[in-house]
Design a protein around this motif. Structure first.
Motif, PDB file in Angstrom:
ATOM      1  N   VAL A  49       0.842  -1.192   0.000  1.00 10.84           N
ATOM      2  CA  VAL A  49       0.000   0.000   0.000  1.00 10.84           C
ATOM      3  C   VAL A  49       0.883   1.250   0.000  1.00 10.84           C
ATOM      4  O   VAL A  49       1.993   1.237   0.523  1.00 10.84           O
ATOM      5  CB  VAL A  49      -0.952  -0.002   1.223  1.00 10.84           C
ATOM      6  CG1 VAL A  49      -0.182   0.165   2.505  1.00 10.84           C
ATOM      7  CG2 VAL A  49      -2.039   1.029   1.093  1.00 10.84           C
ATOM      8  N   SER A  50       0.375   2.306  -0.619  1.00  9.32           N
ATOM      9  CA  SER A  50       1.113   3.569  -0.629  1.00  9.32           C
ATOM     10  C   SER A  50       0.135   4.713  -0.424  1.00  9.32           C
ATOM     11  O   SER A  50      -1.062   4.565  -0.606  1.00  9.32           O
ATOM     12  CB  SER A  50       1.868   3.748  -1.946  1.00  9.32           C
ATOM     13  OG  SER A  50       0.948   3.869  -3.012  1.00  9.32           O
ATOM     14  N   VAL A  51       0.663   5.848  -0.057  1.00 10.82           N
ATOM     15  CA  VAL A  51      -0.131   7.051   0.163  1.00 10.82           C
ATOM     16  C   VAL A  51       0.100   7.964  -1.025  1.00 10.82           C
ATOM     17  O   VAL A  51       1.233   8.255  -1.371  1.00 10.82           O
ATOM     18  CB  VAL A  51       0.286   7.741   1.477  1.00 10.82           C
ATOM     19  CG1 VAL A  51      -0.509   9.001   1.692  1.00 10.82           C
ATOM     20  CG2 VAL A  51       0.131   6.789   2.638  1.00 10.82           C
ATOM     21  N   TRP A  52      -0.970   8.440  -1.628  1.00 10.86           N
ATOM     22  CA  TRP A  52      -0.822   9.248  -2.830  1.00 10.86           C
ATOM     23  C   TRP A  52      -1.184  10.713  -2.624  1.00 10.86           C
ATOM     24  O   TRP A  52      -0.903  11.538  -3.465  1.00 10.86           O
ATOM     25  CB  TRP A  52      -1.668   8.683  -3.964  1.00 10.86           C
ATOM     26  CG  TRP A  52      -3.129   8.657  -3.638  1.00 10.86           C
ATOM     27  CD1 TRP A  52      -3.811   7.641  -3.030  1.00 10.86           C
ATOM     28  CD2 TRP A  52      -4.087   9.680  -3.876  1.00 10.86           C
ATOM     29  NE1 TRP A  52      -5.126   7.975  -2.876  1.00 10.86           N
ATOM     30  CE2 TRP A  52      -5.327   9.223  -3.394  1.00 10.86           C
ATOM     31  CE3 TRP A  52      -4.033  10.945  -4.441  1.00 10.86           C
ATOM     32  CZ2 TRP A  52      -6.481   9.984  -3.455  1.00 10.86           C
ATOM     33  CZ3 TRP A  52      -5.188  11.698  -4.508  1.00 10.86           C
ATOM     34  CH2 TRP A  52      -6.401  11.205  -4.026  1.00 10.86           C
ATOM     35  N   PHE A  53      -1.818  11.064  -1.524  1.00 14.19           N
ATOM     36  CA  PHE A  53      -2.267  12.435  -1.320  1.00 14.19           C
ATOM     37  C   PHE A  53      -1.133  13.265  -0.727  1.00 14.19           C
ATOM     38  O   PHE A  53      -0.570  12.903   0.300  1.00 14.19           O
ATOM     39  CB  PHE A  53      -3.496  12.463  -0.407  1.00 14.19           C
ATOM     40  CG  PHE A  53      -4.215  13.767  -0.391  1.00 14.19           C
ATOM     41  CD1 PHE A  53      -4.987  14.153  -1.462  1.00 14.19           C
ATOM     42  CD2 PHE A  53      -4.112  14.622   0.688  1.00 14.19           C
ATOM     43  CE1 PHE A  53      -5.656  15.361  -1.464  1.00 14.19           C
ATOM     44  CE2 PHE A  53      -4.770  15.828   0.702  1.00 14.19           C
ATOM     45  CZ  PHE A  53      -5.551  16.196  -0.383  1.00 14.19           C
ATOM     46  N   PRO A  54      -0.783  14.406  -1.343  1.00 17.71           N
ATOM     47  CA  PRO A  54       0.343  15.227  -0.858  1.00 17.71           C
ATOM     48  C   PRO A  54      -0.070  16.136   0.311  1.00 17.71           C
ATOM     49  O   PRO A  54      -0.400  17.305   0.122  1.00 17.71           O
ATOM     50  CB  PRO A  54       0.737  16.038  -2.087  1.00 17.71           C
ATOM     51  CG  PRO A  54      -0.537  16.165  -2.852  1.00 17.71           C
ATOM     52  CD  PRO A  54      -1.315  14.900  -2.602  1.00 17.71           C
ATOM     53  N   TYR A  55      -0.055  15.613   1.501  1.00 25.12           N
ATOM     54  CA  TYR A  55      -0.499  16.363   2.672  1.00 25.12           C
ATOM     55  C   TYR A  55       0.372  17.575   2.960  1.00 25.12           C
ATOM     56  O   TYR A  55      -0.118  18.597   3.426  1.00 25.12           O
ATOM     57  CB  TYR A  55      -0.530  15.451   3.905  1.00 25.12           C
ATOM     58  CG  TYR A  55      -1.579  14.385   3.801  1.00 25.12           C
ATOM     59  CD1 TYR A  55      -2.924  14.702   3.908  1.00 25.12           C
ATOM     60  CD2 TYR A  55      -1.239  13.064   3.590  1.00 25.12           C
ATOM     61  CE1 TYR A  55      -3.895  13.737   3.800  1.00 25.12           C
ATOM     62  CE2 TYR A  55      -2.206  12.090   3.480  1.00 25.12           C
ATOM     63  CZ  TYR A  55      -3.536  12.423   3.587  1.00 25.12           C
ATOM     64  OH  TYR A  55      -4.496  11.481   3.470  1.00 25.12           O
ATOM     65  N   TYR A  56       1.665  17.482   2.687  1.00 19.24           N
ATOM     66  CA  TYR A  56       2.554  18.600   2.986  1.00 19.24           C
ATOM     67  C   TYR A  56       2.224  19.823   2.142  1.00 19.24           C
ATOM     68  O   TYR A  56       2.418  20.948   2.593  1.00 19.24           O
ATOM     69  CB  TYR A  56       4.021  18.196   2.825  1.00 19.24           C
ATOM     70  CG  TYR A  56       4.331  17.492   1.525  1.00 19.24           C
ATOM     71  CD1 TYR A  56       4.684  18.203   0.398  1.00 19.24           C
ATOM     72  CD2 TYR A  56       4.259  16.108   1.438  1.00 19.24           C
ATOM     73  CE1 TYR A  56       4.948  17.567  -0.788  1.00 19.24           C
ATOM     74  CE2 TYR A  56       4.524  15.456   0.261  1.00 19.24           C
ATOM     75  CZ  TYR A  56       4.867  16.189  -0.861  1.00 19.24           C
ATOM     76  OH  TYR A  56       5.128  15.552  -2.040  1.00 19.24           O
ATOM     77  N   ILE A  57       1.690  19.633   0.932  1.00 11.58           N
ATOM     78  CA  ILE A  57       1.295  20.766   0.096  1.00 11.58           C
ATOM     79  C   ILE A  57       0.065  21.447   0.688  1.00 11.58           C
ATOM     80  O   ILE A  57      -0.006  22.683   0.769  1.00 11.58           O
ATOM     81  CB  ILE A  57       1.044  20.319  -1.353  1.00 11.58           C
ATOM     82  CG1 ILE A  57       2.355  19.855  -1.984  1.00 11.58           C
ATOM     83  CG2 ILE A  57       0.422  21.440  -2.179  1.00 11.58           C
ATOM     84  CD1 ILE A  57       2.200  19.228  -3.352  1.00 11.58           C
ATOM     85  N   ILE A  58      -0.908  20.658   1.122  1.00 13.85           N
ATOM     86  CA  ILE A  58      -2.123  21.200   1.719  1.00 13.85           C
ATOM     87  C   ILE A  58      -1.788  21.948   3.018  1.00 13.85           C
ATOM     88  O   ILE A  58      -2.319  23.030   3.282  1.00 13.85           O
ATOM     89  CB  ILE A  58      -3.157  20.090   1.975  1.00 13.85           C
ATOM     90  CG1 ILE A  58      -3.557  19.429   0.655  1.00 13.85           C
ATOM     91  CG2 ILE A  58      -4.378  20.618   2.700  1.00 13.85           C
ATOM     92  CD1 ILE A  58      -4.220  20.362  -0.330  1.00 13.85           C
ATOM     93  N   ILE A  59      -0.906  21.373   3.814  1.00 16.87           N
ATOM     94  CA  ILE A  59      -0.512  22.034   5.068  1.00 16.87           C
ATOM     95  C   ILE A  59       0.190  23.357   4.768  1.00 16.87           C
ATOM     96  O   ILE A  59      -0.066  24.366   5.434  1.00 16.87           O
ATOM     97  CB  ILE A  59       0.371  21.099   5.915  1.00 16.87           C
ATOM     98  CG1 ILE A  59      -0.471  19.939   6.442  1.00 16.87           C
ATOM     99  CG2 ILE A  59       1.031  21.850   7.061  1.00 16.87           C
ATOM    100  CD1 ILE A  59       0.301  18.876   7.161  1.00 16.87           C
ATOM    101  N   ALA A  60       1.047  23.380   3.755  1.00 16.30           N
ATOM    102  CA  ALA A  60       1.722  24.635   3.386  1.00 16.30           C
ATOM    103  C   ALA A  60       0.704  25.682   2.930  1.00 16.30           C
ATOM    104  O   ALA A  60       0.835  26.867   3.279  1.00 16.30           O
ATOM    105  CB  ALA A  60       2.749  24.368   2.291  1.00 16.30           C
ATOM    106  N   LEU A  61      -0.319  25.260   2.183  1.00 12.71           N
ATOM    107  CA  LEU A  61      -1.359  26.205   1.758  1.00 12.71           C
ATOM    108  C   LEU A  61      -2.145  26.746   2.951  1.00 12.71           C
ATOM    109  O   LEU A  61      -2.433  27.949   3.017  1.00 12.71           O
ATOM    110  CB  LEU A  61      -2.320  25.521   0.779  1.00 12.71           C
ATOM    111  CG  LEU A  61      -1.819  25.333  -0.647  1.00 12.71           C
ATOM    112  CD1 LEU A  61      -2.805  24.480  -1.437  1.00 12.71           C
ATOM    113  CD2 LEU A  61      -1.631  26.673  -1.320  1.00 12.71           C
ATOM    114  N   ILE A  62      -2.489  25.871   3.881  1.00 16.19           N
ATOM    115  CA  ILE A  62      -3.251  26.292   5.056  1.00 16.19           C
ATOM    116  C   ILE A  62      -2.444  27.281   5.892  1.00 16.19           C
ATOM    117  O   ILE A  62      -2.950  28.332   6.308  1.00 16.19           O
ATOM    118  CB  ILE A  62      -3.686  25.066   5.882  1.00 16.19           C
ATOM    119  CG1 ILE A  62      -4.704  24.229   5.109  1.00 16.19           C
ATOM    120  CG2 ILE A  62      -4.253  25.489   7.228  1.00 16.19           C
ATOM    121  CD1 ILE A  62      -4.961  22.862   5.700  1.00 16.19           C
ATOM    122  N   VAL A  63      -1.188  26.967   6.132  1.00 17.51           N
ATOM    123  CA  VAL A  63      -0.320  27.856   6.917  1.00 17.51           C
ATOM    124  C   VAL A  63      -0.117  29.177   6.185  1.00 17.51           C
ATOM    125  O   VAL A  63      -0.173  30.258   6.790  1.00 17.51           O
ATOM    126  CB  VAL A  63       1.028  27.164   7.236  1.00 17.51           C
ATOM    127  CG1 VAL A  63       2.032  28.144   7.797  1.00 17.51           C
ATOM    128  CG2 VAL A  63       0.805  26.006   8.200  1.00 17.51           C
TER     129      VAL A  63
END
Length: 152
Positions: A49-63
Motif C-alpha cells: 500500500v502507498s499514500v498518494w495524497f500530498p499532505y505537505y502541500i495542503i498544510i503549506a497552503l493552510i499555513v
C-alpha cells in the motif's frame, strides 16, 4: 494587530498545522513491527500500500493562508474569505486523512479497530476549530465597525 483575538486564533491555526508536520497520524501494529503513517507516507515503507495524497502541500497552503490572513487585518472581508478557503482546505485534508487511514488498514489486511490513531490526526480538526473561532471574531469586528459608522 497582535492584540486582536482573531490574530491569536490564526496563530494557533499555524501552530497546530505545524505540529501536524511532526506528529504521526496513525500506527498500525504488525507482527514484524509497527507501521507508522505520517506526513510523508508509511514508515517503514510497505510494498502492498502507498499514500498518494500530498499532505505537505495542503498544510503549506493552510499555513500560508493563515499567515496572509493575519497580515490582512485592515481588510476584514478579505480576511473572512481567506478563513472560508482555509475551512475547505482543512476539511478536505481531514476527509482524505480518514479515507487514507482506513484504506491503509485494508491494504495491510488489518481491521479498522486495530488502528492506533495518533495526535497528528486530530491537529487539523483543532485547526478547523481555531479557524471557526477566528472567523467569528472577524465577523464581530465587522459588525462593530458598521455600528460605529451608523452612529456617525
Amino acid at each position: 494587530m497582535w492584540q486582536r483575538a482573531q490574530t491569536i486564533y490564526l496563530a494557533l491555526v499555524i501552530i497546530s498545522m505545524c505540529l501536524t508536520l511532526a506528529l504521526p497520524f496513525a500506527i498500525y501494529p504488525m507482527e514484524s513491527g509497527d507501521v507508522s503513517f505520517n506526513l510523508f507516507g508509511l514508515s517503514p515503507k510497505s510494498d502492498s500500500v502507498s499514500v498518494w495524497f500530498p499532505y505537505y502541500i495542503i498544510i503549506a497552503l493552510i499555513v500560508g493562508l493563515a499567515l496572509f490572513g493575519i497580515t490582512q487585518f485592515k481588510n476584514r472581508k478579505r480576511q473572512l474569505n481567506l478563513g472560508k478557503i482555509n475551512y475547505l482546505l482543512i476539511l478536505g485534508m481531514v476527509v482524505m486523512l480518514f479515507f487514507d487511514t482506513t484504506r491503509i488498514a485494508d491494504g495491510l489486511s488489518m481491521s479498522e479497530e486495530s488502528i492506533k490513531f495518533q495526535f497528528g490526526l486530530y491537529m487539523p480538526v483543532i485547526a478547523f476549530a481555531f479557524t471557526f473561532l477566528a472567523n467569528r471574531r472577524i465577523k464581530k469586528d465587522e459588525e462593530l465597525v458598521k455600528s460605529v459608522e451608523r452612529l456617525r
